[in-house]
Design a protein around this motif. Structure first.
Motif, PDB file in Angstrom:
ATOM      1  N   UNK A  47       0.830  -1.203   0.000  1.00 51.26           N
ATOM      2  CA  UNK A  47       0.000   0.000   0.000  1.00 51.26           C
ATOM      3  C   UNK A  47       0.868   1.258   0.000  1.00 51.26           C
ATOM      4  N   UNK A  48       1.950   1.236   0.774  1.00 47.85           N
ATOM      5  CA  UNK A  48       2.860   2.377   0.815  1.00 47.85           C
ATOM      6  C   UNK A  48       3.489   2.608  -0.554  1.00 47.85           C
ATOM      7  N   UNK A  49       3.839   1.516  -1.231  1.00 47.21           N
ATOM      8  CA  UNK A  49       4.446   1.627  -2.561  1.00 47.21           C
ATOM      9  C   UNK A  49       3.457   2.207  -3.565  1.00 47.21           C
ATOM     10  N   UNK A  50       2.204   1.759  -3.493  1.00 41.28           N
ATOM     11  CA  UNK A  50       1.176   2.267  -4.407  1.00 41.28           C
ATOM     12  C   UNK A  50       0.917   3.753  -4.192  1.00 41.28           C
ATOM     13  N   UNK A  51       0.974   4.187  -2.927  1.00 44.19           N
ATOM     14  CA  UNK A  51       0.690   5.584  -2.603  1.00 44.19           C
ATOM     15  C   UNK A  51       1.931   6.470  -2.724  1.00 44.19           C
ATOM     16  N   UNK A  52       3.105   5.852  -2.858  1.00 44.25           N
ATOM     17  CA  UNK A  52       4.333   6.619  -3.005  1.00 44.25           C
ATOM     18  C   UNK A  52       4.775   7.305  -1.730  1.00 44.25           C
ATOM     19  N   UNK A  53       4.534   6.650  -0.588  1.00 40.01           N
ATOM     20  CA  UNK A  53       4.947   7.230   0.695  1.00 40.01           C
ATOM     21  C   UNK A  53       5.719   6.174   1.488  1.00 40.01           C
ATOM     22  N   UNK A  54       6.391   6.611   2.558  1.00 40.10           N
ATOM     23  CA  UNK A  54       7.103   5.668   3.419  1.00 40.10           C
ATOM     24  C   UNK A  54       6.097   4.888   4.248  1.00 40.10           C
ATOM     25  N   UNK A  55       6.517   3.735   4.755  1.00 40.99           N
ATOM     26  CA  UNK A  55       5.630   2.942   5.597  1.00 40.99           C
ATOM     27  C   UNK A  55       5.326   3.665   6.904  1.00 40.99           C
ATOM     28  N   UNK A  56       6.294   4.463   7.391  1.00 46.33           N
ATOM     29  CA  UNK A  56       6.076   5.226   8.623  1.00 46.33           C
ATOM     30  C   UNK A  56       4.968   6.251   8.430  1.00 46.33           C
ATOM     31  N   UNK A  57       4.965   6.917   7.276  1.00 49.25           N
ATOM     32  CA  UNK A  57       3.928   7.913   6.980  1.00 49.25           C
ATOM     33  C   UNK A  57       2.575   7.239   6.809  1.00 49.25           C
ATOM     34  N   UNK A  58       2.566   6.106   6.092  1.00 55.69           N
ATOM     35  CA  UNK A  58       1.320   5.361   5.904  1.00 55.69           C
ATOM     36  C   UNK A  58       0.768   4.899   7.246  1.00 55.69           C
ATOM     37  N   UNK A  59       1.658   4.487   8.150  1.00 57.68           N
ATOM     38  CA  UNK A  59       1.229   3.991   9.461  1.00 57.68           C
ATOM     39  C   UNK A  59       0.422   5.040  10.204  1.00 57.68           C
ATOM     40  N   UNK A  60       0.776   6.326  10.039  1.00 57.73           N
ATOM     41  CA  UNK A  60       0.024   7.391  10.701  1.00 57.73           C
ATOM     42  C   UNK A  60      -1.421   7.420  10.210  1.00 57.73           C
ATOM     43  N   UNK A  61      -1.601   7.292   8.893  1.00 60.51           N
ATOM     44  CA  UNK A  61      -2.954   7.306   8.333  1.00 60.51           C
ATOM     45  C   UNK A  61      -3.738   6.078   8.791  1.00 60.51           C
ATOM     46  N   UNK A  62      -3.070   4.927   8.855  1.00 58.82           N
ATOM     47  CA  UNK A  62      -3.749   3.709   9.282  1.00 58.82           C
ATOM     48  C   UNK A  62      -4.153   3.781  10.757  1.00 58.82           C
ATOM     49  N   UNK A  63      -3.283   4.384  11.593  1.00 58.27           N
ATOM     50  CA  UNK A  63      -3.635   4.568  12.999  1.00 58.27           C
ATOM     51  C   UNK A  63      -4.864   5.460  13.119  1.00 58.27           C
ATOM     52  N   UNK A  64      -4.881   6.549  12.328  1.00 63.42           N
ATOM     53  CA  UNK A  64      -6.035   7.457  12.365  1.00 63.42           C
ATOM     54  C   UNK A  64      -7.310   6.719  11.967  1.00 63.42           C
ATOM     55  N   UNK A  65      -7.237   5.909  10.923  1.00 64.16           N
ATOM     56  CA  UNK A  65      -8.413   5.160  10.482  1.00 64.16           C
ATOM     57  C   UNK A  65      -8.840   4.125  11.526  1.00 64.16           C
ATOM     58  N   UNK A  66      -7.863   3.550  12.214  1.00 65.05           N
ATOM     59  CA  UNK A  66      -8.185   2.569  13.251  1.00 65.05           C
ATOM     60  C   UNK A  66      -8.836   3.244  14.455  1.00 65.05           C
ATOM     61  N   UNK A  67      -8.295   4.392  14.860  1.00 69.31           N
ATOM     62  CA  UNK A  67      -8.860   5.142  15.981  1.00 69.31           C
ATOM     63  C   UNK A  67     -10.321   5.495  15.706  1.00 69.31           C
ATOM     64  N   UNK A  68     -10.607   5.824  14.460  1.00 72.61           N
ATOM     65  CA  UNK A  68     -11.962   6.234  14.090  1.00 72.61           C
ATOM     66  C   UNK A  68     -12.871   5.047  13.772  1.00 72.61           C
ATOM     67  N   UNK A  69     -12.326   3.829  13.927  1.00 69.89           N
ATOM     68  CA  UNK A  69     -13.160   2.642  13.763  1.00 69.89           C
ATOM     69  C   UNK A  69     -13.412   2.199  12.347  1.00 69.89           C
ATOM     70  N   UNK A  70     -12.662   2.763  11.388  1.00 68.35           N
ATOM     71  CA  UNK A  70     -12.874   2.416   9.981  1.00 68.35           C
ATOM     72  C   UNK A  70     -12.206   1.083   9.643  1.00 68.35           C
ATOM     73  N   UNK A  71     -11.034   0.832  10.236  1.00 69.33           N
ATOM     74  CA  UNK A  71     -10.333  -0.420  10.003  1.00 69.33           C
ATOM     75  C   UNK A  71      -9.971  -1.066  11.335  1.00 69.33           C
ATOM     76  N   UNK A  72      -9.697  -2.337  11.285  1.00 69.55           N
ATOM     77  CA  UNK A  72      -9.212  -3.077  12.452  1.00 69.55           C
ATOM     78  C   UNK A  72      -7.859  -3.657  12.067  1.00 69.55           C
ATOM     79  N   UNK A  73      -6.822  -3.283  12.799  1.00 71.32           N
ATOM     80  CA  UNK A  73      -5.476  -3.732  12.473  1.00 71.32           C
ATOM     81  C   UNK A  73      -5.033  -4.777  13.487  1.00 71.32           C
TER      82      UNK A  73
END
Length: 233
Positions: A47-73
């Motif tokens: 996913x990070x490769x597709x979006x052209x960002x580092x995994x650390x940066x992607x992790x921030x977005x995934x944490x935000x989505x998890x906090x808001x209940x959109x995804x379960x990691x």
């Protein structure tokens, strides 16, 4: 010809933060692929490769989505979609979360510091065993590369039980879901699980030693540190 009248005051338009932009792109991917509840997102690396960002940066977005209940990691299985919101809904929930953060921190500081002090006074052998088991659980999770969310939750539950205060326990139960938001958010920060685990051990030592003041101070410092979460503020 100039139009006469009172000049309009214009403020600067806030630029979306990078993690917000990534959240929008991830939702765009979910929409394009017609993913539904229970469907799995691509592996973080892909996913990070597709979006052209580092995994650390992607992790921030995934944490935000998890906090808001959109995804379960889940560690080792990746992110699973819980539901598919609109971006407008997501941003509204994000702002609501940001606005209630100070109140959650205030409540935790008030309740959990007192609970730690009471636990140092009232803990039984069974309570200490539960606290130790929670520490072992979190240590195992962190060692395996996980964030230790479950072990962290067990530890704070064990402290609450060791305080033997029915009313305070009920109040903690009332805010448990809101605390879970901050727990995921905090432990999603690099290096934070190890820091929290070390703080838990200091709190446990003070409770075991029967030192209410030390336990309260250790818990207060811990809450202060875990509340320093710049991601969604």
């Amino acid at each position: 010809m100039k139009t006469q009248g009172k000049a309009m005051s214009l403020g600067k338009v806030a630029r979306p933060r990078l993690y917000e932009q990534l959240m929008e792109q991830i939702l765009g991917y979910v929409e394009a692929e017609q993913l539904g509840a229970g469907d799995r997102l691509p592996a973080e690396r892909d996913l990070a490769e597709q979006l052209g960002v580092s995994r650390a940066t992607l992790a921030q977005a995934l944490v935000a989505l998890e906090v808001l209940g959109v995804i379960d990691v889940q560690h080792g299985t990746g992110a699973v979609l819980v539901y598919r919101p609109s971006m407008a809904t997501l941003l509204r929930k994000l702002r609501e979360h940001q606005n209630r953060l100070p109140d959650i921190v205030e409540a935790r500081s008030t309740l959990e510091v007192k609970l730690a002090a009471l636990a140092a006074e009232r803990r039984t052998a069974e309570d200490l065993a539960a606290i130790d088991a929670a520490l072992e659980e979190m240590a195992a999770e962190v060692e395996a590369g996980d964030r230790g969310v479950h072990g962290d939750e067990l530890f704070h539950q064990a402290i609450t039980a060791a305080a033997h205060s029915a009313v305070l326990a009920q109040m903690m139960s009332f805010i448990s879901e809101m605390i879970l938001e901050t727990r995921i958010e905090s432990l999603g920060q690099p290096g934070r699980p190890e820091v929290s685990l070390a703080a838990h051990r200091r709190i446990a030592e003070a409770i075991r030693a029967g030192e209410p003041q030390s336990a309260a101070e250790a818990m207060g410092r811990h809450i202060s540190v875990v509340s320093e979460v710049p991601l969604l503020q």
